[in-house]
Design a protein around this motif. Structure first.
Motif, short mmCIF file in Angstrom:
data_model
loop_
_atom_site.label_atom_id
_atom_site.label_comp_id
_atom_site.label_asym_id
_atom_site.label_seq_id
_atom_site.Cartn_x
_atom_site.Cartn_y
_atom_site.Cartn_z
N ARG A 22 8.21 -50.45 -9.81
CA ARG A 22 7.29 -50.96 -10.41
C ARG A 22 6.16 -51.49 -9.51
O ARG A 22 6.53 -52.20 -8.53
N VAL A 23 4.94 -51.13 -9.80
CA VAL A 23 3.80 -51.81 -8.95
C VAL A 23 2.73 -52.00 -10.12
O VAL A 23 2.35 -51.15 -10.83
N SER A 24 1.73 -52.90 -9.76
CA SER A 24 0.72 -53.21 -10.66
C SER A 24 -0.52 -52.32 -10.09
O SER A 24 -0.92 -52.22 -8.98
N VAL A 25 -1.37 -51.54 -11.00
CA VAL A 25 -2.26 -50.75 -10.78
C VAL A 25 -3.48 -50.91 -11.61
O VAL A 25 -3.42 -51.72 -12.35
N VAL A 26 -4.62 -50.48 -11.45
CA VAL A 26 -5.77 -50.69 -12.19
C VAL A 26 -6.30 -49.27 -12.42
O VAL A 26 -6.51 -48.52 -11.63
N LEU A 27 -6.80 -49.00 -13.97
CA LEU A 27 -7.13 -47.72 -14.11
C LEU A 27 -8.66 -47.96 -14.30
O LEU A 27 -9.13 -49.06 -15.08
N ASP A 28 -9.55 -47.39 -13.81
CA ASP A 28 -11.07 -47.60 -13.70
C ASP A 28 -11.60 -46.40 -14.47
O ASP A 28 -11.48 -45.24 -14.31
N VAL A 29 -12.23 -46.79 -15.76
CA VAL A 29 -12.86 -45.70 -16.59
C VAL A 29 -14.31 -46.03 -16.54
O VAL A 29 -15.08 -47.16 -16.85
N LYS A 30 -14.97 -44.98 -15.78
CA LYS A 30 -16.40 -44.94 -15.72
C LYS A 30 -17.03 -44.11 -16.41
O LYS A 30 -16.91 -42.95 -16.34
N PRO A 31 -17.83 -44.64 -17.55
CA PRO A 31 -18.81 -43.77 -18.69
C PRO A 31 -19.74 -43.04 -17.88
O PRO A 31 -20.40 -43.39 -16.83
N ALA A 32 -20.47 -41.86 -18.61
CA ALA A 32 -21.44 -41.21 -18.24
C ALA A 32 -22.63 -42.10 -18.12
O ALA A 32 -23.58 -42.11 -16.92
N SER A 33 -22.63 -43.18 -18.79
CA SER A 33 -23.60 -44.38 -19.00
C SER A 33 -23.21 -45.67 -19.22
O SER A 33 -22.31 -45.57 -20.14
N GLY A 34 -23.56 -46.62 -18.82
CA GLY A 34 -22.87 -47.89 -18.96
C GLY A 34 -21.99 -48.54 -17.83
O GLY A 34 -21.73 -47.86 -16.91
N LYS A 35 -21.18 -49.60 -18.06
CA LYS A 35 -20.66 -50.33 -17.03
C LYS A 35 -18.92 -49.60 -17.35
O LYS A 35 -18.46 -49.11 -18.22
N THR A 36 -18.40 -49.63 -16.01
CA THR A 36 -17.10 -49.42 -15.75
C THR A 36 -15.88 -50.34 -16.60
O THR A 36 -16.16 -51.55 -16.58
N VAL A 37 -15.04 -49.86 -17.31
CA VAL A 37 -13.95 -50.58 -17.91
C VAL A 37 -12.79 -50.50 -16.98
O VAL A 37 -12.39 -49.38 -16.63
N SER A 38 -12.09 -51.48 -16.53
CA SER A 38 -10.87 -51.66 -15.90
C SER A 38 -9.68 -52.27 -16.45
O SER A 38 -10.05 -53.62 -17.33
N LYS A 39 -8.75 -51.79 -16.48
CA LYS A 39 -7.72 -52.35 -17.06
C LYS A 39 -6.33 -52.33 -16.09
O LYS A 39 -6.11 -51.26 -15.55
N LYS A 40 -5.62 -53.57 -15.99
CA LYS A 40 -4.62 -53.70 -15.07
C LYS A 40 -3.08 -53.27 -15.94
O LYS A 40 -3.01 -53.93 -17.03
N LEU A 41 -2.61 -52.42 -15.06
CA LEU A 41 -1.29 -51.87 -15.92
C LEU A 41 -0.05 -51.85 -14.93
O LEU A 41 -0.44 -51.96 -13.66
N THR A 42 1.09 -51.69 -15.57
CA THR A 42 2.22 -51.36 -14.62
C THR A 42 2.75 -49.91 -14.51
O THR A 42 2.70 -49.37 -15.61
N LEU A 43 2.92 -49.74 -13.12
CA LEU A 43 3.16 -48.28 -12.99
C LEU A 43 4.67 -48.04 -12.54
O LEU A 43 4.92 -48.81 -11.61
N SER A 44 5.20 -47.45 -13.19
CA SER A 44 6.81 -47.38 -12.94
C SER A 44 7.08 -45.85 -12.52
O SER A 44 6.53 -44.96 -13.06
N ARG A 45 8.13 -45.62 -12.04
CA ARG A 45 8.88 -44.58 -11.68
C ARG A 45 9.87 -43.92 -12.60
O ARG A 45 10.56 -44.82 -13.13
#
Length: 465
Positions: A442-465
């Motif tokens: 398990r490791v902490s990661v961040v998903l960066d969602v960058k829209p075509a216009s506007g601010k990037t949305v980032s969310k911290k999640l747990t990534l597991s194998r």
């Protein structure tokens, strides 16, 4: 198959009774008026597809009651058609789920009115209500009827799938597992559970809420994955969009399912969203390919199922993108013209359109609570709030810095999510990403969602194998 004994019933808009009575077109109490209607019916997965136009000449009944103030009581006054008889209709099933229903919008084609003019309705039911006026004259009220919602004043019309009269299935694919042919045809369908989107020439539209469904007999499932109860089904499907800029697209499907140990089984595989761009003003018909291949993995063993359509010709379109221009909603339409009492006149009474407000821009977000790595791939669920489609790119990175820099774990991937919907994006780990997660459960990661216009949305999640 043949449809016999079908009837059509319809209740005209409530304001029409008040308008017709006020203009001396229908009497107080009970009355009648002539109605002509053009109807399109559809039987999916048939050679004929749509039967159109089905012309109905019938009589509508009217009933008018006045309230205490002498004004028409709309709650107790009405104009409607009850049980207009349909002709017997035949269809030839080609394999898959046959759903008999009123056709989706745009299916009717041009109709010729009494005065010789031609109209191209947007709906699949077009009604000509003939209202008597003056001394032997008449006015024609034309109603273009679409399957859809008009919930609040000022909202844009939203197309929906019509309800069905009935459904049945005809297995339409020959199948084999590896080199072994299946003993009987396979029942497989591409289905959509959402109303058709609309787009003009050169404007992209998102097709969502579609799936591939397999209904396997006991013998067919035994050949493919035996008596396993936990299986993973995956594959790549080719879709074709007639009259689209994309032409064809390949979409990946994957689902892990728990099934009974024996007996017949139904597998439903959701399709990822796909984007199509009409090249003209006639929309897009989306079809599956004549052949498809799927892998089933159970107990570490993978076997491939190959399906080939039995019938000739193109597969029936399972989804459509319609031309633009659905009318705005209006809870209580107000007529804008009063018919002139001349015997040859046939004015069109048109509801006053309500201006459509500017739709609220869609905002993308992360719907996933956690993430999982499988075969060096990570699937993430995105959401879209607002009234327009969300588009942009998404990328995975480490939540903490390594040597003063965040580690980029995947390549940037484009996403498209329809307004008010969710969609799954699949990211492939980069070399740095594989190395980063290799020794970690398990490791902490961040998903960066960058829209075509506007601010990037980032969310911290747990990534597991």
């Amino acid at each position: 198959m043949q449809l016999e004994g079908g009837t059509v019933s319809a209740l005209l808009p409530s304001w029409m009774a008040e308008f017709a009575y006020t203009n001396n077109m229908i009497p107080l109490g009970d009355g009648s008026l002539d109605v002509r209607a053009w109807l399109a019916l559809e039987a999916t997965n048939t050679a004929e597809g749509v039967k159109s136009p089905i012309v109905l000449d019938t009589v509508a009944r009217s009933h008018v009651e006045l309230g205490p103030s002498g004004v028409v009581d709309e709650s107790r006054s009405w104009i409607g058609v009850e049980n207009a008889q349909l002709p017997a209709l035949k269809w030839t099933a080609t394999g898959g789920e046959v759903a008999v229903r009123q056709a989706v919008a745009e299916s009717l084609g041009p109709v010729t009115l009494d005065d010789g003019r031609t109209r191209r309705p947007r709906g699949s039911l077009f009604v000509d209500a003939r209202l008597p006026i003056g001394d032997g004259g008449s006015a024609h009220l034309y109603m273009d009827c679409l399957q859809g919602k008009q919930v609040r004043d000022g909202e844009t019309h939203t197309d929906e799938l019509p309800g069905t009269f009935g459904t049945f299935s005809v297995p339409g694919f020959a199948g084999k597992v590896g080199d072994t042919s299946l003993p009987e045809p396979v029942d497989a369908d591409l289905l959509t559970n959402a109303g058709p989107p609309r787009a003009g020439a050169g404007q992209a539209a998102v097709l969502s809420s579609s799936s591939l469904r397999l209904r396997l007999t006991d013998a067919q499932r035994d050949l493919w994955f035996g008596n396993a109860t936990d299986i993973t089904v995956s594959g790549t499907l080719r879709l074709a969009g007639a009259r689209s800029a994309e032409g064809t697209q390949e979409v990946e499907v994957e689902r892990t399912a728990t099934v009974p140990a024996d007996g017949a089984v139904t597998l439903t595989l959701p399709l990822p969203n796909s984007t199509w761009t009409p090249t003209g003003t006639d929309g897009v018909d989306v079809r599956g390919a004549r052949t498809l291949a799927l892998d089933a993995t159970a107990g570490g063993v993978t076997k491939q199922l190959t399906l080939t359509r039995i019938t000739e010709g193109e597969p029936y379109p399972f989804a459509r993108i319609l031309r633009p221009g659905a009318p705005p909603a209006s809870v209580t339409p107000t007529p804008t013209a009063t018919p002139t009492p001349v015997a040859t006149a046939a004015p069109v009474v048109t509801p006053t359109p309500t201006p459509t407000p500017t739709p609220k821009a869609g905002v993308a977000g992360v719907a996933s609570k956690s993430l999982k790595v499988k075969s060096n791939r990570v699937s993430a669920s995105l959401s879209c709030t607002g009234q327009t489609t969300c588009r942009g790119t998404v990328q995975l990175r480490s939540a903490t810095k390594v040597k003063k820099k965040f580690v980029t774990l995947s390549k940037s991937v484009k996403y498209t999510v329809a307004a008010g919907k969710k969609a799954t994006v699949r990211l492939t780990l980069s070399s740095a990403g594989k190395k980063f997660v290799r020794s970690k459960k398990r490791v902490s990661v961040v998903l960066d969602v960058k829209p075509a216009s506007g601010k990037t949305v980032s969310k911290k999640l747990t990534l597991s194998r």
